[in-house]
Design an enzyme around this catalytic site. Structure first.
Site, PDB file in Angstrom:
ATOM      1  CB  SER A  50      -8.282   0.666   5.662  1.00  0.00           C
ATOM      2  OG  SER A  50      -9.012   1.870   5.637  1.00  0.00           O
ATOM      3  CE  LYS A  63      -3.940   1.852   2.644  1.00  0.00           C
ATOM      4  NZ  LYS A  63      -4.779   1.649   3.839  1.00  0.00           N
ATOM      5  CB  SER A  81      -8.085   3.430   2.688  1.00  0.00           C
ATOM      6  OG  SER A  81      -7.242   2.861   3.663  1.00  0.00           O
TER       7      SER A  81
END
Lengths: 95, 493
Positions: free
Chosen positions: B178, B79, B154
């Site tokens: 997330s 990420k 996310s």
């Protein structure tokens, strides 16, 4: 409880964000819906309940005060927009 | 079935038998990226050349019969809020455009030390604020099962990349759901560890008392392997916890569920829950019962307060965390460096997107004089009570099972106009973050071709327990083996 444009403008100034008149109007609307949503917390009796102050149940963690290798100055400055004589250049704040 | 659709543990077995080499796996992943990435949009940056060089070195180690690292030759995606020396890290924000970290996150370093190949950086909601990856300043990521739908967020880029075979495994971060919610939306398995188990050093802060790094993978066994690789005390993170010893999370996977007690909190099955999702979760619960688990109903009465409490606390922490973006030391700066206050304001106003600005303002408002007691402190008191409620529940049960999200993945654009509607997607994931507990999401069915996830929550440091339950469930189901790209169809064995 609702918030005014004036109040939000003050908060925005504190956090160094600028909003146009139109943006601010939208933000006030969203904000008031959010405040309405969080207002449900008032239904919970929290008398005498200690607030959580951190994510883990550990006390202060100490370490010996020893000199250790750190990031070289050139590395630490590498991402700055303006650098002079091994230092960050900041906008002038005094005459 | 191509190599890129295999799990980490399957690939490790093939490496051990010298049937397959790391560069072959990477070539398969690269081919899938070539074919699909343009439409999927999971990555912000790819670094295949460096990954191939590392893969060839891993090939030689395998061919020469040298000792291998636990993650040797395995493709990983990160990420974009995880720092790696020399690799631009933007958190999908304009304000961090061009930021090249001078250090590497501990979790990432541990993977590299064990031979992992980092192939790229995945899309996310800006600074991890969002639940659909639509708040990325860069681009939208599609759900690999249905391009009309969001991948969740996310960590939407990481979950989409794993599901689509554009990597074997990925790291994400979880502040309010997330990792788990995008894992559910993309039909993969995602684990948020106990707060403090994985070092946050090098993870760009959103809300520091919640943020936690964890794996997104194709099954629970893979999550166990990755967790083992990244967990552990780190002196560089003052909230990192000194564990007993290094735990092998794969050891307890095969344990029977006989004797396990699983709680179903009725507040998670209320009117917010989509009827189809409910039917699927109840089917999964039945299967857990057939595996020998005792299912009991329980009540977590304060659940409905978790979302507003977390919204206030995480925004307050974000307003403080994100104060560092001033355009002086790193990140994007306004062109005009005249007056200091104007320079700060221009830098931040140009650099942050609307969702980030909204949360900074909300956080600063909740912390300001006259509002602090009413909002921030009240929320932190309720956080204490929610933690206690979980503590009591875990005296009676080994794990708690809930839906991961109240609905199947929604359509792109559907919730973008209303910040609260988007946030509601974290209804069932966010209580866990308030209490600092571990939880994971496993695929357990489909609604109109879109995946649904079941959340399994454990007590503090009970990762081995929830991984065991997830693994036993996956042994009798095949939802986790379904692939969106011409692979197998999922179902119950």
């Amino acid at each position: 409880m609702s918030v005014s444009e004036q109040e939000l403008r003050q908060v925005a100034e504190l956090v160094r964000l600028a909003f146009s008149e139109d943006e601010l109007r939208v933000l006030v609307g969203e904000f008031n819906r959010i405040l309405q949503f969080v207002a449900k917390l008032n239904a919970v009796d929290t008398t005498g309940v200690p607030p959580t102050v951190q994510g883990v149940k550990v006390k202060n963690r100490f370490r010996p005060d020893q000199v250790r290798p750190s990031l070289p100055r050139t590395e630490a400055l590498k991402n700055a927009v303006a650098v002079k004589d091994g230092s960050f250049v900041v906008p002038q704040i005094m005459e | 079935m191509e190599l890129c659709d295999l799990t980490l543990h399957e690939i490790k077995e093939l490496f051990a038998e010298k049937e397959v080499l790391p560069s072959m796996v990477l070539a398969s992943v690269a081919k899938r990226i070539q074919a699909q990435e343009e439409s999927l949009g999971a990555y912000l940056a790819l670094d295949l050349e460096a990954a191939f060089a590392a893969a060839r070195a891993a090939d030689h180690r395998i061919q020469a019969g040298k000792p291998l690292g636990e993650m040797d030759g395995i493709p990983f995606a990160l990420k974009d809020n995880l720092c790696q020396t020399g690799k631009e890290t933007t958190c999908a924000s304009r304000i961090l455009q061009g930021f090249v970290p001078p250090y590497t996150a501990t979790a990432v370093q541990k993977l590299l030390d064990q031979g992992a190949l980092i192939i790229g950086r995945t899309n996310m909601d800006e600074f991890a604020m969002g639940a659909s990856t639509e708040h990325s300043a860069e681009k939208k990521t599609k759900n690999p099962w249905d391009p009309q739908r969001v991948p969740g967020g996310s960590s939407g880029g990481s979950a989409a990349a794993v599901a689509a075979g554009e990597t074997i495994v990925a790291l994400g971060s979880d502040t309010d759901g997330s990792i788990r919610q995008p894992a559910a939306f993309c039909g993969v398995t995602g684990l948020k560890p106990t707060y403090g188990l994985v070092s946050r050093y090098g993870l760009v802060s959103f809300a520091s008392s919640f943020d936690q790094i964890g794996p997104i993978a194709k099954d629970a066994e893979d999550c166990a392997l990755v967790l083992k690789a990244i967990a552990g005390f780190d002196p560089l993170d003052s909230t990192s916890l000194r564990g007993e010893q290094q735990v092998d999370y794969t050891k307890g996977l095969e344990q029977s569920l006989h004797g396990r007690t699983i709680g179903l909190p009725r507040e998670y099955f209320g009117e917010d829950l989509d009827a189809e999702v409910r039917r699927i979760i109840m089917g999964a619960v039945e299967q857990l019962a057939e595996l020998g688990a005792r299912i009991v109903e329980l009540s977590l009465k304060l659940s409905e307060y978790a979302l507003p409490a977390s919204y206030l606390i995480s925004s307050a922490e974000a307003s403080s965390s994100l104060a560092r973006y001033d355009g002086i030391r790193y990140g994007r700066a306004a062109a005009d460096r005249g007056d200091l206050a104007t320079f700060y304001t221009q830098t931040r106003t140009e650099g942050f997107g609307p969702e980030v600005k909204r949360r900074i303002i909300l956080g600063a408002y909740a912390l300001s004089a006259g509002h602090y007691e009413k909002y921030y402190q009240k929320a932190q008191q309720i956080r204490t009570l929610i933690g206690q409620e979980f503590e009591e529940a875990f005296r009676c049960v080994d794990a708690i099972v809930t839906p991961t999200a109240p609905t199947p993945p929604f359509k792109l654009g559907d919730r973008l106009a209303d910040p609260l509607a988007l946030y509601l997607s974290n209804l069932y994931t966010v209580p866990v973050n308030l209490a600092g507990l571990p939880a994971l999401s496993v695929p357990c069915g489909f609604v109109q071709g879109a995946p649904v996830g079941m959340q399994i929550i454990g007590g503090p440091f009970a990762e081995a327990t929830i991984l065991n339950i997830a693994h036993q469930y996956q042994k009798v189901t095949t939802y986790h083996q379904a692939r969106p790209c011409g692979g197998r169809k999922g179902g119950s064995r």
